[in-house]
Design an enzyme around this catalytic site. Structure first.
Site, PDB file in Angstrom:
ATOM      1  N   HIS A  83       2.020  -4.660 -16.485  1.00  0.00           N
ATOM      2  CA  HIS A  83       1.936  -5.081 -15.084  1.00  0.00           C
ATOM      3  C   HIS A  83       0.830  -6.118 -14.965  1.00  0.00           C
ATOM      4  O   HIS A  83      -0.264  -5.926 -15.485  1.00  0.00           O
ATOM      5  CB  HIS A  83       1.620  -3.899 -14.158  1.00  0.00           C
ATOM      6  CG  HIS A  83       1.502  -4.339 -12.738  1.00  0.00           C
ATOM      7  ND1 HIS A  83       2.603  -4.513 -11.922  1.00  0.00           N
ATOM      8  CD2 HIS A  83       0.433  -4.703 -11.997  1.00  0.00           C
ATOM      9  CE1 HIS A  83       2.204  -4.939 -10.752  1.00  0.00           C
ATOM     10  NE2 HIS A  83       0.896  -5.067 -10.765  1.00  0.00           N
ATOM     11  N   ASP A 163       5.845   4.002  -1.116  1.00  0.00           N
ATOM     12  CA  ASP A 163       5.121   2.741  -1.345  1.00  0.00           C
ATOM     13  C   ASP A 163       5.779   1.607  -0.568  1.00  0.00           C
ATOM     14  O   ASP A 163       5.101   0.793   0.050  1.00  0.00           O
ATOM     15  CB  ASP A 163       5.087   2.386  -2.839  1.00  0.00           C
ATOM     16  CG  ASP A 163       4.604   0.960  -3.039  1.00  0.00           C
ATOM     17  OD1 ASP A 163       3.449   0.693  -2.683  1.00  0.00           O
ATOM     18  OD2 ASP A 163       5.372   0.096  -3.497  1.00  0.00           O
ATOM     19  N   ARG A 170       1.000  -2.171   5.445  1.00  0.00           N
ATOM     20  CA  ARG A 170      -0.249  -2.806   5.000  1.00  0.00           C
ATOM     21  C   ARG A 170      -0.181  -4.311   5.163  1.00  0.00           C
ATOM     22  O   ARG A 170      -1.155  -4.960   5.550  1.00  0.00           O
ATOM     23  CB  ARG A 170      -0.510  -2.461   3.524  1.00  0.00           C
ATOM     24  CG  ARG A 170      -0.915  -1.013   3.310  1.00  0.00           C
ATOM     25  CD  ARG A 170      -0.865  -0.666   1.836  1.00  0.00           C
ATOM     26  NE  ARG A 170      -1.720  -1.513   1.038  1.00  0.00           N
ATOM     27  CZ  ARG A 170      -1.478  -1.847  -0.230  1.00  0.00           C
ATOM     28  NH1 ARG A 170      -0.410  -1.397  -0.851  1.00  0.00           N
ATOM     29  NH2 ARG A 170      -2.300  -2.628  -0.886  1.00  0.00           N
ATOM     30  N   SER A 185      -0.190   1.921  -5.087  1.00  0.00           N
ATOM     31  CA  SER A 185       1.046   1.153  -4.929  1.00  0.00           C
ATOM     32  C   SER A 185       1.590   0.713  -6.292  1.00  0.00           C
ATOM     33  O   SER A 185       2.752   0.938  -6.628  1.00  0.00           O
ATOM     34  CB  SER A 185       0.748  -0.060  -4.038  1.00  0.00           C
ATOM     35  OG  SER A 185       1.811  -0.953  -4.034  1.00  0.00           O
ATOM     36  N   LYS A 189       4.795   2.869  -8.834  1.00  0.00           N
ATOM     37  CA  LYS A 189       6.021   2.219  -9.303  1.00  0.00           C
ATOM     38  C   LYS A 189       6.087   2.200 -10.831  1.00  0.00           C
ATOM     39  O   LYS A 189       7.145   2.411 -11.423  1.00  0.00           O
ATOM     40  CB  LYS A 189       6.086   0.786  -8.760  1.00  0.00           C
ATOM     41  CG  LYS A 189       6.515   0.750  -7.298  1.00  0.00           C
ATOM     42  CD  LYS A 189       6.420  -0.620  -6.702  1.00  0.00           C
ATOM     43  CE  LYS A 189       4.996  -1.017  -6.488  1.00  0.00           C
ATOM     44  NZ  LYS A 189       4.766  -2.125  -5.558  1.00  0.00           N
TER      45      LYS A 189
HETATM   46  N1  URA Z   1       1.295  -5.320  -5.874  1.00  0.00           N
HETATM   47  C1  URA Z   1       1.784  -4.131  -5.444  1.00  0.00           C
HETATM   48  O1  URA Z   1       2.852  -3.698  -5.863  1.00  0.00           O
HETATM   49  N2  URA Z   1       1.078  -3.425  -4.553  1.00  0.00           N
HETATM   50  C2  URA Z   1      -0.099  -3.847  -4.068  1.00  0.00           C
HETATM   51  O2  URA Z   1      -0.692  -3.159  -3.271  1.00  0.00           O
HETATM   52  C3  URA Z   1      -0.608  -5.090  -4.511  1.00  0.00           C
HETATM   53  C4  URA Z   1       0.115  -5.808  -5.423  1.00  0.00           C
END
Ligand code: URA
Length: 412
Positions: A83, A163, A170, A185, A189
């Site tokens: 990521h 999320d 947000r 978040s 995932k």
């Molecule tokens: N990417 C995400 O998936 N969530 C966040 O809060 C910030 C970047």
């Protein structure tokens, strides 16, 4: 559970229990807890933060709000992924996923995002390939992983739905930039991919969300701690994002550059970071991974991904014609010297305005727009040399981009 008391507790800087956090996330996901209360909670977290137990509980609750990708026969092969916290010209995932999948001991269930702010998104880039479908069902994803060891897709409705709901809130309540909320978040995932091993590419610098290295390290350490507590071998790499990565920014342009790397070409900064991240996840030596690029094995795997996901692989070699901007304008050096700065943030802003990203959720992306042939820090130029090429939908936007990029590049 009395929600106003729970918001008050966080507002006043006290810690919440795992049970409180779990119930809050469950209630929000089911719709029992309204958006205005969750917004107030997010703002309380923004100001008061969360300790590592709370952040882990939030991550776990968001992960358990949906389903995970459970691979049949897992155990024989290691599930791995990367990521990145987002950058300008960062097309590493497009190369990394097929490259790792050349290793038959690995599976790569890559769930990616769309562009966010000035940073590009892997899903938008992939969609510049005609026909390419990133909206796969869990069943399709599992079948594809079984067949070719890799999938590149978006979040499905049943992956971390809490999320998705919270992120939307947000985004419109100025609570994106909260470290525990970002950690939960991203990690919810990634953990839904049932990974054995994860590498986090945390960026810092003008083109990144985290402007300084200490901020990046704090975020990286928080994500690593949650990953480890949840049983995933988690590695963190910190990489500067002061100049664009590689030599292109823009969706189809970046796919073309990724294809070059998949065939053993490409600028060293992009190749090196890709090999670095890949070597962290693979048991194969770096030299072997490089060989898979140079021999075209990784490109063949990329073609398989495109075919499995409905893309027209025959069009990959023709992307320059498929997505040809109306105007192509070269920016030339006004003086001779050495390039000392190519501002990534400015490149991100300029490409966003050219149409590479969205300014509003419903905006359509212009796949052909962007910058190519971007000069790199340390290069020597003569007055009149091309510093980069602007790909724009019309002359007016090309003029604006040209003006803005001319002050983003310093030659001394
Ligand atoms: N990417 C995400 O998936 N969530 C966040 O809060 C910030 C970047």
């Amino acid at each position: 559970l009395h929600i106003p008391s729970l918001i008050e507790k966080k507002r006043d800087g006290k810690s919440l229990t795992e049970l409180e956090i779990t119930k809050l996330v469950k209630g929000f996901t089911s719709g029992e807890i309204p958006r205005y209360q969750m917004s107030a909670f997010a703002m309380a977290v923004y100001f008061q933060g969360m300790n590592s137990d709370e952040t882990t509980a939030l991550t776990r609750a968001m992960l358990e709000s949906g389903k995970s990708l459970d691979f049949p026969g897992k155990g024989k092969r290691m599930a791995v992924d990367k990521h990145s916290t987002g950058g300008i010209g960062d097309k590493v995932s497009l190369v990394l996923a097929p490259l790792l999948a050349c290793d038959t001991n690995l599976i790569v269930p890559m769930i990616s995002g769309r562009g966010l702010g000035i940073t590009g998104g892997t899903l938008d880039k992939l969609e510049s390939i005609p026909g390419f479908n990133v909206n796969l069902s869990r069943e399709h994803a599992l079948r594809q992983i079984e067949a070719i060891g890799v999938v590149m897709m978006g979040q499905t409705v049943d992956i971390a739905p809490a999320d998705k709901k919270l992120y939307e809130l947000r985004d419109v309540t100025a609570t994106v930039a909260s470290e525990p909320l970002i950690v939960a978040s991203i990690m919810s995932k990634k953990l839904a991919e049932s990974l054995d091993k994860l590498v986090l590419d945390v960026k810092f610098g003008s083109g990144a969300f985290m402007k300084t290295e200490p901020q990046a390290r704090s975020l990286g350490e928080a994500m690593q701690s949650v990953g480890k507590l949840m049983g995933v071998e988690t590695h963190v790499k910190y990489n500067p994002m002061d100049q664009p990565l590689g030599q292109t920014v823009g969706n189809a342009l970046e796919v073309r550059e990724a294809i070059a790397v998949l065939k053993g070409e490409g600028h060293t900064d992009l190749v090196d970071i890709t090999l670095d991240l890949a070597a962290t996840l693979s048991s194969k030596p770096r030299q072997k991974l490089r060989q898979w690029l140079c021999e075209g094995k990784a490109y063949e795997k990329f073609l398989e991904i495109v075919d499995y996901q409905g893309g027209e692989s025959g069009q990959l070699e023709r992307l320059a014609e498929v997505h040809k901007a109306s105007v192509q304008r070269e920016l030339r050096a006004e003086r001779s010297g050495v390039v000392t700065s190519v501002d990534a943030q400015r490149a991100g802003q300029v490409t966003l305005e050219l149409g590479c990203g969205r300014q509003q959720a419903e905006d359509r992306i212009d796949f052909s727009a962007g910058l190519s042939g971007i000069i790199k820090i340390g290069d020597t130029v003569q007055a009149g040399d091309t510093l980069l090429t602007i790909h724009a939908p019309d002359d007016t936007s090309a003029d604006t981009a040209c003006r803005q990029m001319s002050t983003a590049i310093r030659i001394e």
